[in-house]
Scaffold this active site. Structure first.
Site, PDB file in Angstrom:
ATOM      1  N   ARG A 155       1.123  -1.025   0.087  1.00 22.83           N
ATOM      2  CA  ARG A 155       0.206  -0.230  -0.308  1.00 22.83           C
ATOM      3  C   ARG A 155       0.725   1.025  -0.207  1.00 22.83           C
ATOM      4  O   ARG A 155       0.162   2.437  -0.700  1.00 22.83           O
ATOM      5  CB  ARG A 155      -0.766  -0.242   1.510  1.00 22.83           C
TER       6      ARG A 155
ATOM      7  N   THR B 135     -16.126  -7.184   0.155  1.00 25.21           N
ATOM      8  CA  THR B 135     -16.466  -5.666  -0.090  1.00 25.21           C
ATOM      9  C   THR B 135     -18.208  -5.634  -0.274  1.00 25.21           C
ATOM     10  O   THR B 135     -18.593  -6.354  -0.873  1.00 25.21           O
ATOM     11  CB  THR B 135     -16.577  -4.756  -1.233  1.00 25.21           C
TER      12      THR B 135
ATOM     13  N   SER C  27     -16.099  -2.738 -10.970  1.00 24.66           N
ATOM     14  CA  SER C  27     -15.285  -2.675 -11.586  1.00 24.66           C
ATOM     15  C   SER C  27     -13.614  -4.034 -11.363  1.00 24.66           C
ATOM     16  O   SER C  27     -14.417  -4.786 -10.191  1.00 24.66           O
ATOM     17  CB  SER C  27     -13.805  -1.238 -10.101  1.00 24.66           C
TER      18      SER C  27
ATOM     19  N   TYR D  59     -11.237  -4.113  -8.898  1.00 23.99           N
ATOM     20  CA  TYR D  59     -10.823  -4.702  -8.804  1.00 23.99           C
ATOM     21  C   TYR D  59     -12.375  -5.378  -7.445  1.00 23.99           C
ATOM     22  O   TYR D  59     -11.489  -6.827  -7.172  1.00 23.99           O
ATOM     23  CB  TYR D  59     -10.698  -3.234  -6.700  1.00 23.99           C
ATOM     24  N   HIS D  60     -13.241  -4.774  -7.370  1.00 22.11           N
ATOM     25  CA  HIS D  60     -14.278  -5.599  -6.787  1.00 22.11           C
ATOM     26  C   HIS D  60     -14.485  -6.432  -7.455  1.00 22.11           C
ATOM     27  O   HIS D  60     -15.142  -7.698  -6.396  1.00 22.11           O
ATOM     28  CB  HIS D  60     -16.210  -4.706  -7.271  1.00 22.11           C
TER      29      HIS D  60
ATOM     30  N   LYS E 282     -12.889  -9.074  -5.156  1.00 21.25           N
ATOM     31  CA  LYS E 282     -13.670  -9.722  -4.281  1.00 21.25           C
ATOM     32  C   LYS E 282     -15.006 -11.062  -4.170  1.00 21.25           C
ATOM     33  O   LYS E 282     -14.760 -11.583  -2.967  1.00 21.25           O
ATOM     34  CB  LYS E 282     -13.885  -8.319  -3.144  1.00 21.25           C
TER      35      LYS E 282
ATOM     36  N   THR F 264     -17.357  18.604  -5.822  1.00 18.07           N
ATOM     37  CA  THR F 264     -18.582  19.017  -6.600  1.00 18.07           C
ATOM     38  C   THR F 264     -19.104  17.634  -7.068  1.00 18.07           C
ATOM     39  O   THR F 264     -18.976  16.443  -6.781  1.00 18.07           O
ATOM     40  CB  THR F 264     -17.547  18.881  -7.786  1.00 18.07           C
TER      41      THR F 264
END
Length: 417
Positions: free
Chosen positions: A36, A147, A182, A184-185, A188, A256
């Site tokens: 990380r 997640t 994604s 990454y997701h 999981k 924003t």
């Protein structure tokens, strides 16, 4: 008995190891390869809160908290030989698996990073699960932070675990379909399937803890000494939306909101996330579940616009003048999605939410204002960059010159890590 905490140097893994260590006499073995730290540096950013070395952290845990049961092993969980040696030496009764490349935006940069993320995350989990079986450790409680992103954004209430499927008049309970958004997701989602299979084939007790967007700068333990601090990322790739919005408020950027911004996302404070993982890790082996159990590690859902408005209101307490601006949404998404997600099992585990979102924002601003210079020095990292290198450990990103007066900030609504 020993408890293994992977990702023990990370945002969630480090405070979890401290919480476990302060509540047990068992050896707590932290494992990490410092990925990380390297990944955040590779995108030109840094933790706003200074992070001590692992040796300094362990010294502080003993000197400040009186915890002398923590030890650290550096290694790469994608290396099967390393995992075999780790498990054979320490024979853990519990594994808390928080190690992963955790950033969806990082995994979306290009094919190289997508491949790296999927290999890193999936290989690590498979090595641990197969290692437990092959070393005769099938009774080890395996706890992983997956997640809530595996669920996507369905129009119906999200169950805490499986789903009921009906076809040709017959009904059955099935795993919730992978609806990840994604690369990454999706790792999981695959981990969730692999853990279910490992429980079925090996009998390993599994706690699949589906972690929501986690916010906050400290827990009771990390607040005791600056050397115990956990990291705070605020850049486009590794900073979750609450952290980025708070950093933008400190740097003088407008927050924003795309479109109406009423789409809701799942959240949990760092304190509540750590408490749940620690309680699972410290559960009595004779009474803990021996089954495969899914927990939705979430305490509430919050809309994007509510996040921005809450931060603006709390920021006023710190004499920060923060604007919330709405712009046309460049994404195809339901700007009014209400996100209903069940969390009864997890709420019971931690005896309910301990930290309100407002208090969490207040804590973030109190902490990060001390490091305002670090935030402003990296304010261009709020925005996505242009990749100029194909190697994950040699990434150089170039950012367009965009300051507080720019109309659109593409990072503002990014959902998760």
């Amino acid at each position: 008995m020993s408890i293994l905490v992977t990702g023990g140097d990370g945002y969630l893994g480090w405070p979890t190891a401290l919480r476990i260590g302060t509540n047990t006499d068992s050896r707590v073995v932290l494992v990490d390869n410092f990925g990380r730290r390297d990944w955040v540096e590779s995108v030109g950013s840094t933790s706003a809160v200074p992070i001590a070395s692992i040796d300094e952290r362990l010294d502080a845990a003993e000197e400040t908290l009186g915890v002398d049961t923590l030890s650290f092993v550096e290694g790469d969980l994608t290396d099967r030989a390393f995992v075999d040696e780790l498990l054979s030496i320490h024979e853990p009764e519990t594994v808390v698996h928080t190690a992963a490349q955790p950033s969806a935006p990082y995994s979306q940069i290009n094919g190289e990073r997508a491949n790296f993320t999927q290999h890193n995350n999936l290989q690590s989990t498979r090595n641990l699960l197969w290692g437990l079986s092959e070393h005769g450790l099938e009774d080890t409680h395996f706890i992983e932070t997956t997640t809530t992103g595996v669920y996507g954004a369905p129009e119906f209430p999200i169950p805490e675990g499986g789903a009921t499927m009906e076809n040709a008049g017959e009904r059955d309970e099935v795993p919730f379909p992978a609806m990840a958004g994604s690369w990454y997701h999706l790792t999981k989602s695959h981990d969730a399937a692999n853990m279910r299979l490992a429980h079925k084939q090996f009998g390993i007790p599994i706690s699949d803890v589906r972690t929501a967007i986690t916010y906050g700068t400290e827990t009771e333990e990390t607040a005791a000494d600056s050397r115990l601090s956990t990291r705070f990322d605020f850049d486009y790739h590794f900073g979750v939306v609450t952290h980025r919005f708070c950093a933008q408020a400190i740097a003088g950027y407008p927050m924003t909101v795309y479109g109406r911004g009423e789409q809701r996302k799942p959240f949990i404070s760092l304190e509540d996330a750590v408490e749940g993982l620690a309680r699972l890790a410290l559960a009595d082996p004779d009474t803990r579940p021996s089954d495969h159990v899914v927990y939705n590690q979430v305490t509430r859902s919050i809309s994007i616009v509510e996040i921005a408005e809450t931060i603006a209101n709390v920021a006023a307490e710190f004499d920060l003048d923060v604007d919330v601006k709405h712009f046309e949404n460049p994404r195809e998404e339901d700007e009014t999605h209400k996100l209903e997600i069940e969390n009864d099992r997890y709420a019971a585990l931690i005896d309910g939410q301990s930290t309100t979102f407002e208090d969490g924002v207040r804590q973030i601003l109190e902490t990060v204002l001390e490091y305002e210079d670090t935030v402003t020095a990296h304010e261009d990292r709020f925005l996505p960059g242009v990749l100029t290198s194909d190697e994950p450990d040699e990434t150089v990103l170039e950012f367009e010159d965009s300051g507080p007066d720019e109309d659109v900030h593409p990072a503002a609504n990014s959902e998760e890590k």
